[in-house]
Design a protein around this motif. Structure first.
Motif, PDB file in Angstrom:
ATOM      1  N   PHE A 182       3.238 -20.323  19.716  1.00 34.18           N
ATOM      2  CA  PHE A 182       3.436 -18.894  19.883  1.00 34.18           C
ATOM      3  C   PHE A 182       3.448 -18.207  18.511  1.00 34.18           C
ATOM      4  O   PHE A 182       4.196 -18.614  17.626  1.00 34.18           O
ATOM      5  N   GLN A 183       2.612 -17.182  18.374  1.00 31.40           N
ATOM      6  CA  GLN A 183       2.492 -16.481  17.095  1.00 31.40           C
ATOM      7  C   GLN A 183       3.427 -15.272  17.089  1.00 31.40           C
ATOM      8  O   GLN A 183       3.293 -14.373  17.922  1.00 31.40           O
ATOM      9  N   ALA A 225       6.445 -24.618  20.357  1.00 29.93           N
ATOM     10  CA  ALA A 225       6.140 -24.484  18.931  1.00 29.93           C
ATOM     11  C   ALA A 225       5.780 -23.039  18.603  1.00 29.93           C
ATOM     12  O   ALA A 225       5.183 -22.321  19.415  1.00 29.93           O
ATOM     13  N   THR A 226       6.157 -22.613  17.396  1.00 34.42           N
ATOM     14  CA  THR A 226       5.915 -21.229  16.976  1.00 34.42           C
ATOM     15  C   THR A 226       5.250 -21.200  15.610  1.00 34.42           C
ATOM     16  O   THR A 226       5.391 -22.134  14.812  1.00 34.42           O
ATOM     17  N   GLN A 227       4.520 -20.126  15.361  1.00 31.99           N
ATOM     18  CA  GLN A 227       3.965 -19.831  14.048  1.00 31.99           C
ATOM     19  C   GLN A 227       4.527 -18.487  13.605  1.00 31.99           C
ATOM     20  O   GLN A 227       4.243 -17.461  14.229  1.00 31.99           O
ATOM     21  N   PRO A 276      11.897 -21.840  17.862  1.00 29.78           N
ATOM     22  CA  PRO A 276      11.160 -22.739  18.770  1.00 29.78           C
ATOM     23  C   PRO A 276      12.011 -23.250  19.930  1.00 29.78           C
ATOM     24  O   PRO A 276      11.517 -23.371  21.059  1.00 29.78           O
ATOM     25  N   GLY A 277      13.293 -23.533  19.678  1.00 25.75           N
ATOM     26  CA  GLY A 277      14.160 -23.984  20.765  1.00 25.75           C
ATOM     27  C   GLY A 277      14.419 -22.886  21.771  1.00 25.75           C
ATOM     28  O   GLY A 277      14.497 -23.146  22.984  1.00 25.75           O
TER      29      GLY A 277
END
Length: 239
Positions: free
Chosen positions: A26-27, A56-58, A50-51
């Motif tokens: 996810f951006q 997962a994140t950007q 992220p949790g």
């Protein structure tokens, strides 16, 4: 409170996944106000987000946001240091920088094709983001990060899409992807294979029975002939 907040986030994330095609990583576009609020509340964005989003994140920002933080001086020096650690996304204001809020709004134009989240504490920017469909909004309240519920604009867009029975291409791909993740595609294929590997045709069974009856008739005739021969032999012996 933490459990209910996590449940709401999961519900909102599924809304954006099914209806707008959001995928990992996810951006998240962050501005200076969000970084400053995270610094004050001692929130580790890279570790906690992220949790919270369950994926997962950007973490991203833009050059306009960084230049805006530089121009504000020592008061936002800590926020500038945090923002500099994130990926810098290219914007269209390379020669003529604009304010951070104007730059982030330009990044989600044309239906938010890159599926950005907007993380901000700017109320004016948040109001403008809510007027655009399919843009998740993050903010900090009471020392925690919160994903805002889908805006009325996003809900109206989904309702109109369902009323017109129009399914976008990205939604079809998301549905197929979710089916593959849950194993629904494999189960349907196995069911088809099981149906093909069925029992024998009942008509073929009837034909087999006729053959059995035909084969049984000569066997009974042979037995009768043997009995007649045995009787003839016994009469000759008696004579």
């Amino acid at each position: 409170m933490k459990i209910t907040r996590q449940k709401h986030a999961k519900k909102y994330m599924s809304f954006y996944k099914y209806n707008f095609g959001f995928r990992e990583p996810f951006q998240v576009l962050l501005d200076g106000t969000f970084c400053q609020a995270a610094l004050r509340n001692k929130i580790q964005i890279r570790d906690q987000l992220p949790g919270y989003l369950a994926g997962a994140t950007q973490l991203c920002t833009t050059r306009c946001v960084l230049k805006e933080l530089e121009s504000l001086g020592k008061e936002l020096y800590g926020a500038k240091i945090i923002a500099q650690r994130f990926q810098v996304r290219n914007c269209s204001h390379f020669k003529d920088p604009v304010s951070g809020s104007a730059c982030l709004l330009s990044m989600i134009e044309m239906g938010n094709p890159h599926h950005y989240f907007i993380a901000t504490q700017d109320q004016d920017l948040a109001t403008k983001v809510k007027k655009k469909a399919g843009v998740p909004l993050l903010f900090i309240i009471q020392n925690t990060m919160v994903l805002d519920k889908p805006s009325p604009k996003s809900l109206a867009f989904v309702q109109a899409m369902q009323a017109n029975q129009l399914v976008p291409e990205h939604q079809k791909q998301s549905i197929e992807h979710l089916k593959e993740e849950q194993g629904l595609v494999k189960e349907s294929e196995n069911r088809r294979k099981r149906k093909r590997a069925g029992g024998p045709n009942p008509l073929s069974c009837l034909k087999k029975k006729k053959k059995v009856q035909e084969t049984q008739q000569p066997s009974t005739a042979k037995k009768k002939r043997k009995r007649k021969r045995n009787r003839a032999k016994s009469e000759e012996k008696a004579v």
